[in-house]
Design a protein around this motif. Structure first.
Motif, short mmCIF file in Angstrom:
data_model
loop_
_atom_site.label_atom_id
_atom_site.label_comp_id
_atom_site.label_asym_id
_atom_site.label_seq_id
_atom_site.Cartn_x
_atom_site.Cartn_y
_atom_site.Cartn_z
N MET A 155 4.08 1.49 5.82
CA MET A 155 4.84 1.07 7.02
C MET A 155 4.55 2.23 7.87
SD MET A 155 7.77 2.46 8.75
CE MET A 155 8.83 3.12 7.56
N ARG A 209 5.10 1.45 -0.02
CA ARG A 209 5.26 0.47 0.99
C ARG A 209 5.73 1.44 2.32
NH1 ARG A 209 8.89 -4.24 -0.72
NH2 ARG A 209 10.78 -3.13 0.16
N ALA A 252 2.63 -2.09 3.24
CA ALA A 252 3.92 -2.16 4.09
C ALA A 252 4.46 -3.87 3.87
CB ALA A 252 3.86 -1.85 5.53
N SER A 253 3.54 -4.83 3.78
CA SER A 253 3.95 -6.27 3.45
C SER A 253 3.90 -6.78 2.38
CB SER A 253 3.19 -6.94 4.53
OG SER A 253 1.96 -6.52 4.69
#
Ligand SMILES: Nc1ncnc2c1ncn2[C@@H]1O[C@H](COP(=O)(O)OP(=O)(O)OP(=O)(O)O)[C@@H](O)[C@H]1O
Ligand SMILES: [Mg+2]
Lengths: 406, 233
Positions: A299, A295, A402-403
């Motif tokens: 990001m 993650r 990232a999400s």
């Protein structure tokens, strides 16, 4: 770049235990590997030096068939001219002519087959270190008539001590059996018990007197200013004199020259094996570090960190991790080798059989700067290869990671 | 001129196996200085729309144009660079770099942009002051509450001076007080510095703060309305 090193360094210490274990493994692995290389090197070099200095010498010359046949009539022709040549060549440090014949050693206890080596104690002392192998009595330099020195194993076998007499029987150059009684003045113990069982030494004059009407020699051992001159001197001898064959120690003892080559291969092999094992550790740790940071990496790519930078960041992390361990391990190994290069490592308790095979049990480890650099190069290459895979994986991460939750 | 414009934007996930039509022919544009909420039921395509506008994913059909650049046509590496200089992101899970302090987290993106050392330091400090974290500049994420972490994330997004900031459910993990506090900060930045914010949310109180509310249903724009927001005290 400074920031990347900074972030990598801190990422390494995110899991202090995990990173410490890997670094410790690298330190231990490299330390053990490099010290082993040093010991193997030391062992080989010692074996080579010892055999050259005590027995083989840098070069020898014989009648071309003597080594194969061993008859005492296969002697060196024109030995005076050869002596003269050797005396006047600046590259020759020392040489010694030997009279050799095979025969029987007889004691009240039993009879053994031996090779009788007649040497001139003065020139032999200058040429080889064999006299250092005397463990009881003395070498052949006092004036005891018909002196003989024999190996400890053989003497024990025959229940013989200094001052006892033995009888040596052999054929002279006319194929007549002759025998003589000899006084034991010394007992030697070389690195090889086999050698000690099969060889006795007498003065060459004593032997020649019974062997032939005129001085004959079967072998000349030649020590040079340095080992590298051997092939040049040997080929000059061979072209200058006929009826002889000069050979370098490499030709005389293929076992030794094989050792030299083996040594080089061992260095690379040991380093490779250890590094490949460590490479899996690096790979495993880096993949773990990668998967738990998906993650975060997503990001970084989302906000605009280039994939090249992500690659560099992961590589940097792996390289710092490995090099920290490798540097420490190699430094430790270097200190260890330095320490023991003068005092030696005593492997006596592990080396019961070694003495019988002619190996030392005190080893002085050796590592040349070249080998040190070669090992370092292997370490660096393997590290880069092992880090490249996780780094490539990191590069391909989807920014959408990232999400993702969890 | 609009800063963001989508044309017949469609996104189909798993086109070869079980196709999911997450976006269907979306035509929408955003202006500079907007403060916009995207709402809609779960699975209506809010995240997908924000990902398309943010250049994090490629549309199946149609285009996304930002400041005249069709980002759906950019190569991956160009798109990453485009994001770095034009788009700010705030994530639901804050997503700070855990080994960095608040100040370092805000500075990092400016380092990526290759700004000068002094500028980076000054901007990072000023932004952290603005989001009310003057005392937490040297704290790491684990030493901060969720609300504080999200404010660092907003400061980070602002640091790169993007054309707009996208925030997918930025308050979903926050308690009401932290959520409102974050909205206050975003709102102030919007007012004072004309920073454009587009955020998705399920939270009615957050929706109430937006000046434009877009409602999505089944991958399409169902409603798109301006709303009057009472000035905050
Ligand atoms: N990576 C994906 N692969 C397959 N289908 C996906 C993927 N991402 C989203 N979808 C589907 O696309 C549709 C739109 O999803 P999206 O995440 O945009 O909705 P959302 O409005 O953000 O929902 P939520 O409010 O739950 O966050 C949903 O049906 C979802 O299941
Ligand atoms: Mg969503």
């Amino acid at each position: 770049m400074k920031t990347l090193v900074n972030i990598s360094w801190r990422n390494i210490w995110r899991h202090p235990a995990r990173s410490s274990v890997l670094i410790a493994a690298i330190v231990a692995g490299l330390w053990a590997g490099v010290v082993t290389v040093g010991l193997v090197n030391g062992l080989m070099l010692q074996r080579i030096d010892y055999l050259i200095e005590s027995e083989v010498t840098h070069a020898q010359l014989h009648h071309p068939e003597f080594l194969a046949e061993g008859y005492s009539w296969l002697s060196i022709p024109d030995h005076d001219e050869i002596k003269n040549w050797l005396e006047n060549d600046g590259r020759v440090k020392a040489f010694s002519f030997r009279t050799i014949t095979d025969g029987m050693l007889q004691s009240p206890v039993k009879t053994s087959g031996v090779r009788i080596r007649g040497v001139d104690s003065e020139s032999e002392r200058r040429t080889t270190t064999f006299h250092e192998n005397i463990v009881e009595g003395s070498y052949l330099d006092d004036d005891t008539p018909s002196a003989v020195i024999m190996g400890k194993t053989l003497a024990d076998d025959h229940n013989m001590e200094i001052g006892n007499r033995i009888v040596l029987t052999f054929e002279d150059t006319n194929n007549e059996l002759v025998s003589g009684s000899f006084n034991i003045v010394g007992i030697f113990q070389s690195a090889s018990t086999t050698y000690d069982e099969r060889n006795v030494f007498v003065r060459s004059n004593d032997l020649i007197r019974q062997l032939s009407d005129s001085p004959i020699y079967h072998e000349a051992g030649i020590m040079l200013e340095n080992e590298e001159l051997a092939s040049a001197v040997v080929s000059e001898l061979n072209s200058s004199f006929s009826g002889i064959e000069a050979q370098t120690w490499r030709q005389l003892s293929p076992e030794l020259s094989m050792l030299v080559e083996l040594g080089g291969v061992m260095v690379i092999l040991i380093t490779l094996i250890i590094m490949i094992a460590l490479a899996f550790g690096i790979l495993n740790t880096m993949l773990m570090a990668l998967f738990e940071r998906m993650r975060e990496l997503g990001m970084l790519i989302s906000i605009g960190m280039s994939r090249l930078r992500v690659f560099t960041m992961i590589m940097t992390e792996a390289v710092i991790l490995t090099i920290t361990g490798a540097a420490a391990g190699m430094l430790l190994a270097w200190i260890t080798i330095r320490h023991f290069s003068t005092s030696g490592v005593n492997l006596e308790m592990f080396a019961e059989g070694a003495a019988q095979l002619g190996w030392d049990y005190i080893i002085y480890p050796v590592l040349t700067p070249m080998e040190f650099v070669a090992i370092l190069a292997v370490v660096v290459v393997i590290t880069l290869v092992a880090s490249a895979y996780p780094a490539m994986k990191g590069v391909r991460i989807n920014p959408l990671e990232a999400s993702k939750s969890a | 001129m609009s800063i963001i414009k989508t044309e017949n934007l469609s996104k189909v996930y798993n086109p070869d196996t079980v196709p999911v039509h997450a976006l269907n022919n979306v035509n929408i544009s955003f202006e500079e200085g907007e403060f916009t909420a995207v709402r809609g039921p779960s699975g209506s395509g809010k995240t997908t729309l924000l990902n398309m506008i943010g250049g994090l994913d490629k549309p199946t059909e149609g285009s996304v144009t930002i400041d005249g650049v069709d980002i759906s046509k950019l190569k991956d590496s160009k798109r990453i660079d485009f994001r770095l200089h034009n788009i700010g992101f705030v994530f639901q899970h804050y997503n700070l770099i855990p080994v960095f302090t608040a100040r370092e987290n805000v500075s990092f993106i400016m380092l990526l942009q290759k700004r000068g050392k002094k500028e980076i330091r000054e901007r990072a400090d000023a932004l952290l002051d603005k989001v009310g974290l003057s005392k937490k500049k040297d704290s790491r994420p684990v030493q901060m509450s969720g609300g504080e972490q999200q404010r660092v994330a907003v400061a980070r997004a602002l640091a790169s001076e993007p054309k707009f900031i996208l925030a997918d459910e930025p308050t979903a993990n926050l308690d009401t007080e932290s959520a409102m506090n974050l909205l206050d900060i975003m709102n102030r930045m919007n007012k004072e510095q004309n920073v454009t914010f587009i955020f998705s949310t399920h939270d009615q109180r957050v929706i109430d703060r937006a000046r434009r509310v877009i409602t999505m249903v089944d991958g399409a724009i169902h409603k798109d309305e301006e709303q009057h927001v009472a000035e905050q005290a």
